[in-house]
Scaffold this motif. Structure first.
Motif, PDB file in Angstrom:
ATOM      1  N   ALA A 123       0.831  -1.205   0.000  1.00  0.00           N
ATOM      2  CA  ALA A 123       0.000   0.000   0.000  1.00  0.00           C
ATOM      3  C   ALA A 123       0.863   1.252   0.000  1.00  0.00           C
ATOM      4  N   GLN A 124       1.984   1.224   0.694  1.00  0.00           N
ATOM      5  CA  GLN A 124       2.859   2.396   0.731  1.00  0.00           C
ATOM      6  C   GLN A 124       3.574   2.608  -0.600  1.00  0.00           C
ATOM      7  N   LEU A 125       3.887   1.526  -1.297  1.00  0.00           N
ATOM      8  CA  LEU A 125       4.649   1.627  -2.530  1.00  0.00           C
ATOM      9  C   LEU A 125       3.796   1.952  -3.751  1.00  0.00           C
ATOM     10  N   THR A 126       2.528   1.716  -3.677  1.00  0.00           N
ATOM     11  CA  THR A 126       1.662   1.972  -4.834  1.00  0.00           C
ATOM     12  C   THR A 126       0.848   3.233  -4.602  1.00  0.00           C
ATOM     13  N   ASP A 127       0.425   3.822  -5.689  1.00  0.00           N
ATOM     14  CA  ASP A 127      -0.383   5.031  -5.627  1.00  0.00           C
ATOM     15  C   ASP A 127      -1.801   4.625  -5.264  1.00  0.00           C
ATOM     16  N   GLN A 128      -2.240   5.019  -4.113  1.00  0.00           N
ATOM     17  CA  GLN A 128      -3.545   4.612  -3.623  1.00  0.00           C
ATOM     18  C   GLN A 128      -4.632   5.653  -3.903  1.00  0.00           C
ATOM     19  N   ARG A 129      -4.238   6.756  -4.558  1.00  0.00           N
ATOM     20  CA  ARG A 129      -5.237   7.788  -4.851  1.00  0.00           C
ATOM     21  C   ARG A 129      -6.203   7.274  -5.905  1.00  0.00           C
ATOM     22  N   LYS A 130      -7.395   7.808  -5.845  1.00  0.00           N
ATOM     23  CA  LYS A 130      -8.390   7.436  -6.847  1.00  0.00           C
ATOM     24  C   LYS A 130      -8.014   8.071  -8.161  1.00  0.00           C
ATOM     25  N   GLN A 131      -8.011   7.279  -9.178  1.00  0.00           N
ATOM     26  CA  GLN A 131      -7.701   7.791 -10.517  1.00  0.00           C
ATOM     27  C   GLN A 131      -8.912   8.546 -11.042  1.00  0.00           C
ATOM     28  N   PRO A 132      -8.682   9.731 -11.637  1.00  0.00           N
ATOM     29  CA  PRO A 132      -9.824  10.473 -12.181  1.00  0.00           C
ATOM     30  C   PRO A 132     -10.412   9.715 -13.365  1.00  0.00           C
ATOM     31  N   GLU A 133     -11.724   9.819 -13.499  1.00  0.00           N
ATOM     32  CA  GLU A 133     -12.386   9.144 -14.615  1.00  0.00           C
ATOM     33  C   GLU A 133     -12.130   9.937 -15.891  1.00  0.00           C
ATOM     34  N   PRO A 134     -11.918   9.258 -16.999  1.00  0.00           N
ATOM     35  CA  PRO A 134     -11.719   9.980 -18.259  1.00  0.00           C
ATOM     36  C   PRO A 134     -13.002  10.726 -18.615  1.00  0.00           C
ATOM     37  N   PRO A 135     -12.869  11.864 -19.287  1.00  0.00           N
ATOM     38  CA  PRO A 135     -14.066  12.627 -19.635  1.00  0.00           C
ATOM     39  C   PRO A 135     -14.959  11.812 -20.545  1.00  0.00           C
ATOM     40  N   LYS A 136     -16.239  12.001 -20.408  1.00  0.00           N
ATOM     41  CA  LYS A 136     -17.198  11.265 -21.231  1.00  0.00           C
ATOM     42  C   LYS A 136     -17.164  11.825 -22.649  1.00  0.00           C
ATOM     43  N   ARG A 137     -17.146  10.962 -23.574  1.00  0.00           N
ATOM     44  CA  ARG A 137     -17.117  11.373 -24.978  1.00  0.00           C
ATOM     45  C   ARG A 137     -18.530  11.378 -25.512  1.00  0.00           C
ATOM     46  N   GLY A 138     -18.775  12.286 -26.344  1.00  0.00           N
ATOM     47  CA  GLY A 138     -20.096  12.403 -26.940  1.00  0.00           C
ATOM     48  C   GLY A 138     -20.308  11.342 -27.999  1.00  0.00           C
ATOM     49  N   LEU A 139     -21.506  11.376 -28.584  1.00  0.00           N
ATOM     50  CA  LEU A 139     -21.875  10.397 -29.598  1.00  0.00           C
ATOM     51  C   LEU A 139     -20.998  10.560 -30.839  1.00  0.00           C
ATOM     52  N   TRP A 140     -20.785  11.810 -31.286  1.00  0.00           N
ATOM     53  CA  TRP A 140     -19.992  12.036 -32.484  1.00  0.00           C
ATOM     54  C   TRP A 140     -18.554  11.546 -32.292  1.00  0.00           C
ATOM     55  N   ALA A 141     -17.924  11.780 -31.121  1.00  0.00           N
ATOM     56  CA  ALA A 141     -16.560  11.367 -30.854  1.00  0.00           C
ATOM     57  C   ALA A 141     -16.447   9.831 -30.827  1.00  0.00           C
ATOM     58  N   ARG A 142     -17.461   9.202 -30.341  1.00  0.00           N
ATOM     59  CA  ARG A 142     -17.440   7.737 -30.308  1.00  0.00           C
ATOM     60  C   ARG A 142     -17.595   7.148 -31.688  1.00  0.00           C
ATOM     61  N   LEU A 143     -18.411   7.777 -32.524  1.00  0.00           N
ATOM     62  CA  LEU A 143     -18.624   7.261 -33.874  1.00  0.00           C
ATOM     63  C   LEU A 143     -17.406   7.471 -34.770  1.00  0.00           C
ATOM     64  N   VAL A 144     -16.799   8.604 -34.650  1.00  0.00           N
ATOM     65  CA  VAL A 144     -15.673   8.944 -35.523  1.00  0.00           C
ATOM     66  C   VAL A 144     -14.375   8.329 -34.979  1.00  0.00           C
ATOM     67  N   GLY A 145     -14.298   8.182 -33.708  1.00  0.00           N
ATOM     68  CA  GLY A 145     -13.183   7.501 -33.128  1.00  0.00           C
ATOM     69  C   GLY A 145     -12.047   8.300 -32.772  1.00  0.00           C
TER      70      GLY A 145
END
Length: 139
Positions: A117-139
């Motif tokens: 636990a001391q050697l690893t980063d125990q902080r919560k990783q931020p969630e990636p921003p949500k991508r919209g429909l157009w960004a998901r379709l186009v990639g």
């Protein structure tokens, strides 16, 4: 001489020990009242404990061989008792060793988790921003 023949007696000896005749002893064997093993070339081998289970012993000199067998049994019993005590002590030591090893293993496991636990980063990783429909379709 094996232990069986040393402690076993013949039908004639059995008859003397209980004050009966040999035919009485053999009749008891054949009827199943007394358990015995056949002896080669003829006769029977009888355990004294089995004989005295069925018939009462007579007192006097005819009982001398039984007394000798009884003393030998007492010696064997005391040897077995000593062996049992040693084995119980060994078992107790083994149980103590097992308990000690379990305690050590639990302690080391807790230390390992703490160090990890001391050697690893125990902080919560931020969630990636949500991508919209157009960004998901186009990639």
């Amino acid at each position: 001489m094996t232990d069986e023949t040393r402690t076993s007696i013949t039908a004639g000896e059995a008859a003397k020990l209980v004050g009966k005749s040999v035919p009485t002893i053999t009749r008891a064997i054949k009827s199943g009242k007394l358990v015995a093993k056949p002896r080669k070339p003829k006769g029977w081998i009888i355990e004294p404990s089995e004989l005295f289970r069925v018939f009462d012993a007579v007192t006097g000199e005819t009982n001398a061989k039984y007394k000798m067998l009884e003393d030998e049994t007492d010696i064997k019993d005391s040897v077995l008792q000593a062996k049992l005590e040693v084995m119980e002590q060994r078992f107790s030591d083994a149980q103590a060793t097992i308990e000690d090893l379990r305690t050590r293993l639990d302690t080391e496991s807790a230390e390992r988790r703490q160090l990890t636990a001391q050697l690893t980063d125990q902080r919560k990783q931020p969630e990636p921003p949500k991508r919209g429909l157009w960004a998901r379709l186009v990639g």
